[in-house]
Design an enzyme around this catalytic site. Structure first.
Site, PDB file in Angstrom:
ATOM      1  N   HIS A 231      43.674  82.641 139.941  1.00 38.55           N
ATOM      2  CA  HIS A 231      43.819  81.393 140.701  1.00 38.55           C
ATOM      3  C   HIS A 231      44.496  81.599 142.071  1.00 38.55           C
ATOM      4  O   HIS A 231      43.916  81.263 143.109  1.00 38.55           O
ATOM      5  CB  HIS A 231      44.685  80.397 139.916  1.00 38.55           C
ATOM      6  CG  HIS A 231      44.182  80.049 138.550  1.00 38.55           C
ATOM      7  ND1 HIS A 231      43.119  79.207 138.304  1.00 38.55           N
ATOM      8  CD2 HIS A 231      44.622  80.443 137.328  1.00 38.55           C
ATOM      9  CE1 HIS A 231      42.933  79.070 137.016  1.00 38.55           C
ATOM     10  NE2 HIS A 231      43.830  79.816 136.381  1.00 38.55           N
TER      11      HIS A 231
HETATM   12  O1  RIB Z   1      46.446  76.096 137.228  1.00 40.74           O
HETATM   13  C1  RIB Z   1      46.741  77.369 137.734  1.00 40.74           C
HETATM   14  C2  RIB Z   1      48.043  77.354 138.455  1.00 40.74           C
HETATM   15  O2  RIB Z   1      49.091  77.073 137.543  1.00 40.74           O
HETATM   16  C3  RIB Z   1      48.402  78.731 139.067  1.00 40.74           C
HETATM   17  O3  RIB Z   1      49.154  78.532 140.237  1.00 40.74           O
HETATM   18  C4  RIB Z   1      49.264  79.372 138.012  1.00 40.74           C
HETATM   19  O4  RIB Z   1      50.213  80.293 138.563  1.00 40.74           O
HETATM   20  C5  RIB Z   1      49.989  78.181 137.457  1.00 40.74           C
HETATM   21  O5  RIB Z   1      51.107  77.935 138.285  1.00 40.74           O
END
Ligand code: RIB
Ligand code: CA
Length: 304
Positions: A231
């Site tokens: 992500h």
């Molecule tokens: O949904 C994904 C996000 O949530 C990313 O930033 C991961 O590190 C968590 O913080």
């Protein structure tokens, strides 16, 4: 050079975003700020320092930020990244955090720099950015862009059926930041759910035989069991090569009310939208996964 602040909640995909930035000469990494999110802010702050020092970037100050969301008495953490937030990577403890709250560092940097020069990457709950905007209205508009990992505009959430973790962890902050009138580039689950890592790619990091490659491979091997998606590297990769991503202008807001839709991202695509809702964010929905992963690997290969 791209003057940059990264606000994060390490977290393993945050760690990869930090390594990608640390290994890229295109960035002038002014500071890293941390927030409660995946783990409490004490943990995310220690992890940010550990990752930067592993990368040989002791020059980058780390400023601790908010310990809880705007509208709640305690942070909404998770254990996806393990108790220590790095799936037991056991990186050595390092230097102290820099003096000064994250929100104040963000504000001071934006106020002391010419408008439209400093880019903010935010890959955790948006509490620090929202607090900066509440204390100094209009400050976020001075940023060149707010490049945010968060939300789920046209797809289900990952922490509730309606909401993505970062926006759900502090929905009032997400609402505040998206309503601030800044130039927003939004990397929600719409695009990051396609940033899937393969076991072979993770092994290729270990094959670098460097301390950063070895640590990244170990962390990702554990993390991928629960969430094989990179992500937080997506916003940083976009800054390095925008051609690897596709998106469109949308009008985006966040439901901050308690209930089953708390933290939900509401997005209208520009071409299907009546005028009362002007577009306020570029929402990314696709990427060249193979090229993004290769970019991350190449930049981590430049680190010690
Ligand atoms: O949904 C994904 C996000 O949530 C990313 O930033 C991961 O590190 C968590 O913080
Ligand atoms: Ca994160």
């Amino acid at each position: 050079m791209i003057p940059l602040i990264i606000d994060c909640d390490p977290g393993i995909d945050d760690a990869l975003a930090l390594l990608l930035a640390a290994g890229s000469v295109e960035f002038e990494l002014l500071a890293v700020t941390t927030v409660a999110g995946n783990r409490p802010v004490e943990t995310t702050t220690a992890n940010a320092r550990r990752i930067l020092d592993l990368a040989g970037r002791e020059d980058v100050p780390v400023h601790a930020g908010c310990a809880r969301p705007l509208g709640a008495a305690a942070p909404r953490c998770n254990l996806v990244h393990g108790e220590d937030g790095l799936c037991g990577a056991r990186l050595p403890p390092t230097r102290a955090a820099a003096p000064g709250h994250a929100a104040d560092l963000i504000t001071a940097t934006l106020m002391q720099s010419p408008p439209n020069t400093v880019t903010l990457v935010a890959v955790g709950p948006l509490t620090n950015l929202a607090l900066a905007e509440i204390k100094t209205p209009g400050v976020l508009r001075r940023a060149r862009s707010l490049v945010i990992m968060g939300g789920a505009a046209f797809c289900p959430g990952n922490i509730t059926p309606a909401a993505e973790f970062n926006f759900h962890a502090d929905p009032l902050a997400a609402h505040t930041v998206l309503a601030a009138g800044a130039d927003v580039k939004l990397f929600g689950l719409d695009v990051t759910s396609k940033a899937a890592m393969s076991a072979e790619w993770i092994e290729s990091l270990g094959a670098l035989r460097t301390r950063c490659g070895t640590a990244a491979a170990a962390m990702l091997t554990a993390y991928a069991q629960a969430d094989p998606l990179l992500h937080d590297a997506c916003p940083v990769a976009w800054l390095l090569d925008p051609t690897l991503f596709a998106g469109q202008q949308c009008s985006v807001s966040v439901d901050w009310r308690a209930g089953p839709t708390e933290g939900q991202t509401l997005a209208w695509q520009e071409e299907r939208m009546d005028k009362p809702f002007p577009p306020n964010a570029r929402v990314f929905v696709d990427l060249r996964t193979d090229r993004v992963l290769e970019l991350v690997r190449q930049r981590i290969a430049r680190l010690p």
